[in-house]
Design an enzyme around this catalytic site. Sequence first.
Site, PDB file in Angstrom:
ATOM      1  N   GLU A 142      -7.374   3.518  -6.139  1.00 47.96           N
ATOM      2  CA  GLU A 142      -8.152   3.425  -4.911  1.00 47.96           C
ATOM      3  C   GLU A 142      -9.641   3.366  -5.237  1.00 47.96           C
ATOM      4  OE1 GLU A 142      -8.949   2.480  -2.144  1.00 47.96           O
ATOM      5  OE2 GLU A 142      -7.839   3.748  -0.730  1.00 47.96           O
ATOM      6  N   ARG A 143     -10.415   2.865  -4.314  1.00 46.92           N
ATOM      7  CA  ARG A 143     -11.871   2.937  -4.437  1.00 46.92           C
ATOM      8  C   ARG A 143     -12.289   4.401  -4.570  1.00 46.92           C
ATOM      9  NH1 ARG A 143     -15.647   2.133   0.872  1.00 46.92           N
ATOM     10  NH2 ARG A 143     -17.576   2.965  -0.014  1.00 46.92           N
ATOM     11  N   ARG A 169       0.854  -1.189   0.000  1.00 48.98           N
ATOM     12  CA  ARG A 169       0.000   0.000   0.000  1.00 48.98           C
ATOM     13  C   ARG A 169       0.890   1.239   0.000  1.00 48.98           C
ATOM     14  NH1 ARG A 169      -4.400   2.127   4.558  1.00 48.98           N
ATOM     15  NH2 ARG A 169      -5.083   3.932   3.327  1.00 48.98           N
ATOM     16  N   HIS A 170       0.474   2.261  -0.725  1.00 48.34           N
ATOM     17  CA  HIS A 170       1.263   3.493  -0.777  1.00 48.34           C
ATOM     18  C   HIS A 170       1.538   4.023   0.630  1.00 48.34           C
ATOM     19  CE1 HIS A 170      -2.076   6.143   0.358  1.00 48.34           C
ATOM     20  NE2 HIS A 170      -2.842   5.413  -0.437  1.00 48.34           N
ATOM     21  N   ARG A 227     -17.929   3.377   4.586  1.00 50.55           N
ATOM     22  CA  ARG A 227     -16.484   3.154   4.577  1.00 50.55           C
ATOM     23  C   ARG A 227     -16.113   1.688   4.408  1.00 50.55           C
ATOM     24  NH1 ARG A 227     -12.500   2.735   8.924  1.00 50.55           N
ATOM     25  NH2 ARG A 227     -10.459   3.316   8.070  1.00 50.55           N
ATOM     26  N   ARG A 228     -16.913   0.764   4.966  1.00 49.17           N
ATOM     27  CA  ARG A 228     -16.465  -0.613   5.026  1.00 49.17           C
ATOM     28  C   ARG A 228     -17.464  -1.653   4.511  1.00 49.17           C
ATOM     29  NH1 ARG A 228     -11.903   0.394   4.757  1.00 49.17           N
ATOM     30  NH2 ARG A 228     -10.243  -0.009   6.274  1.00 49.17           N
ATOM     31  N   ASN A 276       1.994   6.876   3.645  1.00 50.44           N
ATOM     32  CA  ASN A 276       1.095   7.900   4.174  1.00 50.44           C
ATOM     33  C   ASN A 276       1.075   9.115   3.247  1.00 50.44           C
ATOM     34  OD1 ASN A 276       0.888  10.528   6.030  1.00 50.44           O
ATOM     35  ND2 ASN A 276      -0.233   8.882   7.035  1.00 50.44           N
ATOM     36  N   SER A 277      -0.131   9.542   2.877  1.00 47.71           N
ATOM     37  CA  SER A 277      -0.276  10.683   1.965  1.00 47.71           C
ATOM     38  C   SER A 277      -0.632  11.947   2.742  1.00 47.71           C
ATOM     39  CB  SER A 277      -1.368  10.400   0.927  1.00 47.71           C
ATOM     40  OG  SER A 277      -2.653  10.496   1.523  1.00 47.71           O
ATOM     41  N   GLU A 278      -0.603  13.080   2.045  1.00 46.22           N
ATOM     42  CA  GLU A 278      -0.971  14.341   2.688  1.00 46.22           C
ATOM     43  C   GLU A 278      -2.405  14.295   3.209  1.00 46.22           C
ATOM     44  OE1 GLU A 278       0.633  16.893   3.643  1.00 46.22           O
ATOM     45  OE2 GLU A 278       2.581  16.470   2.748  1.00 46.22           O
ATOM     46  N   ASN A 290      -7.996  -0.011  -0.590  1.00 42.48           N
ATOM     47  CA  ASN A 290      -9.153  -0.788  -1.023  1.00 42.48           C
ATOM     48  C   ASN A 290      -8.898  -1.632  -2.259  1.00 42.48           C
ATOM     49  OD1 ASN A 290     -11.486  -0.236   0.837  1.00 42.48           O
ATOM     50  ND2 ASN A 290     -10.831   1.856   0.399  1.00 42.48           N
TER      51      ASN A 290
END
Length: 249
Positions: free
Chosen positions: A90-91, A11-12, A117-118, A14-16, A186
Amino acid sequence: MSASHALILLRHGNSEWNRQNLFTGWVDVRLSEQGVAEAKRAGELLAESGLVPDILYTSLLTRAIQTANHALDAADRLWIPVVRSWRLNERHYGALQGLDKAETLEKYGPEQFQLWRRSFDVPPPPLADDSEWSQADDPRYADLGADLPRTECLKDVIARMLPFWESDITTSLSAGKTVLVTAHGNSLRALVKHLDGISDDDIAELNIPTGVPLVYKLDDSFKPVEPAAYLDPEAAAVGAAAVAAQGKK
């Protein structure tokens, strides 16, 4: 059957918008400083483990591409072939894109928040084409036409991801290549659900941390011969707990 196929999921970092606790989806944001460090560490873990990626599959989103580049650079594999596809994006979070997760939780309550969300098959409200977070005019999706999503649930992500898995990624695995897939929470949950046969209900509990390689050993039918393993289990546990807690202040 022999465990001759190595698949690495990442998974990438942590993003901004991860840092700001915002719903991101298809909005194209960059890695945070923490995310860059995570990506570099992922590459170091690959090198230390002796796992040598032969080909990279990633999405069209910058945060995944940045992660792959930093990881491959750290592993001295920046030169390997790269295949990018929107099917690993991503979703699409629909009208939730750009919203603060904690504020959304407070406004709609925990049941609706978790449903959006899930849940496996309940998408958020669709995103309007005139939204500042819309991809309707994004040139990287110009060829999608009616396939361009305005919202998605996990079921939708599986439907657009699996054809790419079956036509492209498994072809590389069959050729004996060690495959690195650098993607998103996701899109990777969708792939893990497929690989591990996780039920529609149980998949809600799966949280994938940022920036920690997850390694599968697959047989010739692309079934796991043993449970997948994170190269840094402690960091993965901490990261997964942080993902599970999203929405809290």
